[in-house]
Design an enzyme around this catalytic site. Structure first.
Site, short mmCIF file in Angstrom:
data_model
loop_
_atom_site.label_atom_id
_atom_site.label_comp_id
_atom_site.label_asym_id
_atom_site.label_seq_id
_atom_site.Cartn_x
_atom_site.Cartn_y
_atom_site.Cartn_z
CB CYS A 1 21.86 -2.08 12.40
SG CYS A 1 20.04 -1.95 13.96
CG HIS B 1 20.70 2.68 11.52
ND1 HIS B 1 20.65 2.01 10.09
CD2 HIS B 1 19.54 2.27 11.92
CE1 HIS B 1 19.78 0.64 10.24
NE2 HIS B 1 19.31 1.12 11.16
CD GLU C 1 23.41 4.20 8.15
OE1 GLU C 1 24.52 4.17 8.71
OE2 GLU C 1 22.49 3.52 8.31
N1 GLN Z 1 16.46 -6.89 12.01
C1 GLN Z 1 16.73 -5.71 13.48
C2 GLN Z 1 16.68 -6.10 14.30
O1 GLN Z 1 14.74 -5.36 14.15
C3 GLN Z 1 17.91 -5.44 12.48
C4 GLN Z 1 17.65 -3.84 12.22
C5 GLN Z 1 18.57 -3.09 11.49
O2 GLN Z 1 19.51 -3.53 10.39
N2 GLN Z 1 18.13 -1.69 11.10
O3 GLN Z 1 17.39 -5.46 15.33
#
Ligand code: GLN
Length: 543
Positions: free
Chosen positions: A388, A517, A519
């Site tokens: 992410c 994600h 995971e």
């Molecule tokens: N802060 C980033 C976003 O909001 C990544 C979010 C995250 O890593 N879950 O896009």
């Protein structure tokens, strides 16, 4: 279909006794006997979901397929039951009240006076039954957050009591409680648990089982005490001593025949358990010796009541699952990226790791340090996995360093940057302007098309996949062509909205970032393919 059965799991004496793992393990045992099982978490918070809670205070925010932001225990249920759990299986006090108040405004109570009791417990029961129906479960496990005796979860207990009263032979209770062994005394004490069982009696509930969490197993004397003073069968005082791995717990319970005993209490037929695959995983956990060193670079401090392990539990579990199938065991090190901002010479220490992860995150602190670390591992060919924020920052790093766009940034860090490689789409811009932060991220499962000849394809062996998301910002397609020329390969694209989902850097042993994600979908019996490939690459670095 036969009448559905319900198991309520409550906690005694203190928090963090392992109700989640106990619920998951019981669920897995009953599932292994051929029953259809689902699990529900009832959290006492007023928050509508976990999305707005700080993970350093509350632990990880776990995201379901249908985009609910839940307590981390939903992740445990999914990992142990090897199945998807949906938003019907998560409720908070806030959510329950929200519905009741809404119904009242819609005149659904037909002019009645709407009261805390019975309307709140009735709404809780309704939600339990909805979740049961949706998953067609023979057995539904409901874990009640918090500890018996506190004010916060009393309405959930009241709901449990009412459900038991309506269906006396279909509802049972499991009290997971802590048995201290004070050093000076040297003997296991049952009194706090006796008090917890009595508190439960005060709420109109008699527990059927006691799971005794302690350093050691229960002896005969302790079992007898629990039986006498808590009103349970001696055989239903179950030991749960500290384990090396949480995945051993179902096997401990199986030794104590907990599954058989629960089925008998619920008047369900006993069937042989099929635990071979699980046993294989546990055997592997215990036998692997070779260590793979994984550094996790992020902004770490002020973790409040929770440890980093709680904030990143799904990442840690996914790494473990992938390691075991690769016959290695992980040694995780948390690396504070702000160190690299203060002292870039320290970046050299990254060489000692076999692989580096940059996990998900929010905000500005420590970000420049993370970008420095990404540059280092890209240039020094250390396997890299960006999750992410880890993908977004990798794209920024390549833009800055290879394309020489020095002010490339994400608008999350600098809203006015002239080069927003990571930007915000118009829809999200409206949410931000209106302070609409709850449940408005891009959440849950989205499809992704995988390019042939990519690391992603090697992992997935599929043209289209689906993964879970939790982010507000996106890769800005305006920079795609330039970054491709600079060597980045965008190997995963969401076909519906043409959004970048996966970015790779091919001139490297293994460098890959994902907007989602992965995971959340890794399980001990089915490790996630991207994690498996990352660990495989890391393993190659072991001298
Ligand atoms: N802060 C980033 C976003 O909001 C990544 C979010 C995250 O890593 N879950 O896009």
């Amino acid at each position: 279909m036969k009448k559905p059965k319900y198991i309520f799991v409550v906690g005694g004496v203190m928090s963090s006794v392992g109700k989640g793992i106990t619920s998951s393990s019981i669920g897995y045992l009953l599932q292994s006997k051929g029953y259809k099982v689902t699990a529900i978490k009832a959290d006492p918070y007023i928050n509508i979901d976990a999305g707005t809670m700080n993970p350093t205070e509350h632990g990880e925010v776990y995201v379901t397929e249908d985009g609910d932001e839940c307590d981390q225990d939903i992740g445990n249920y999914e990992r142990f039951l090897n199945t998807n759990i949906y938003s019907e299986n998560y409720m908070t006090t806030g959510r329950v009240y929200d519905t009741v108040i809404h119904k009242e405004r819609n005149l659904e109570y037909k002019g009645k006076c709407v009261e805390v009791v019975p309307h709140i417990p009735l709404e809780i029961i309704k939600r339990i039954k909805t979740a049961q129906k949706k998953s067609q479960a023979d057995i539904t496990i409901i874990e009640i957050g918090g500890t018996v005796g506190e004010y916060q979860n009393i309405l959930f207990l009241e709901a449990a009591r009412m459900l038991k009263q309506q269906n006396p032979s279909d509802v049972i209770f499991v009290l997971v409680s802590y048995m201290p062994i004070p050093k000076r005394v040297g003997e296991m004490k049952t009194k706090p648990t006796q008090n917890a069982a009595r508190e439960l009696n005060g709420a109109g509930i008699q527990t059927d089982f006691i799971i005794a969490r302690s350093e050691r197993a229960l002896d005969k004397k302790r079992k007898e005490k629990l039986a006498t003073f808590c009103g349970i069968d001696v055989a239903n005082a179950i030991s749960a001593p500290d384990a090396d791995s949480i995945y051993e717990i179902p096997l401990f319970f199986e030794k104590d025949k907990l599954g058989d005993k629960i089925l008998s209490k619920l008047n369900l037929k006993n069937k042989p358990s099929k635990l071979n695959d699980w046993k294989k995983v546990v055997k592997n956990i215990k036998s692997v010796r070779q260590e793979v060193k994984i550094g996790v670079v992020g902004k770490y401090f002020g973790t409040g009541d929770f440890t980093l392990a709680d904030s990143y539990i799904s990442v840690i579990e996914a790494v473990k699952h992938a390691c075991w199938i690769n016959n290695v065991k992980p040694k995780l090190t948390w690396i504070d990226s702000e160190e690299y901002e203060r002292n870039p010479k320290k970046l050299k220490e990254l060489n000692q790791y076999h692989g580096i992860i940059v996990p998900g995150g929010f905000g500005t602190r420590g970000i420049e340090g993370i970008i420095k670390a990404i540059k280092y591992v890209r240039e020094n060919k250390i396997p890299y996995f960006g999750l992410c924020y880890g993908m977004q920052l990798a794209c920024i790093e390549v833009a800055r360093d290879v394309l020489n766009i020095k002010d490339a940034n994400t608008v999350e860090v600098n809203a006015k940057t002239a080069n927003p490689v990571i930007h915000v789409n118009p829809f999200q811009a409206e949410n931000i302007k209106a302070n609409k932060y709850g449940g408005t991220l891009r959440l849950g499962a989205y499809r992704c098309k995988i390019a042939k000849d990519s690391l992603a394809f090697i992992a997935y062996q599929a043209n289209v996949i689906s993964e879970r998301h939790r982010h507000r910002y996106e890769f800005n397609n305006k920079y795609k062509a330039q970054l491709e020329k600079a060597g980045l390969k965008f190997s995963g694209i969401n076909p519906e909205h043409n959004l970048v989902e996966i970015a790779e850097y091919p001139n490297h042993p293994w460098f890959l970032g994902v907007q989602f994600h992965p995971e959340y979908k890794s399980r001990p019996l089915s490790p996630h393919p991207l994690y498996v490939q990352f660990i495989k690459a890391a393993k190659k670095r072991i001298k």
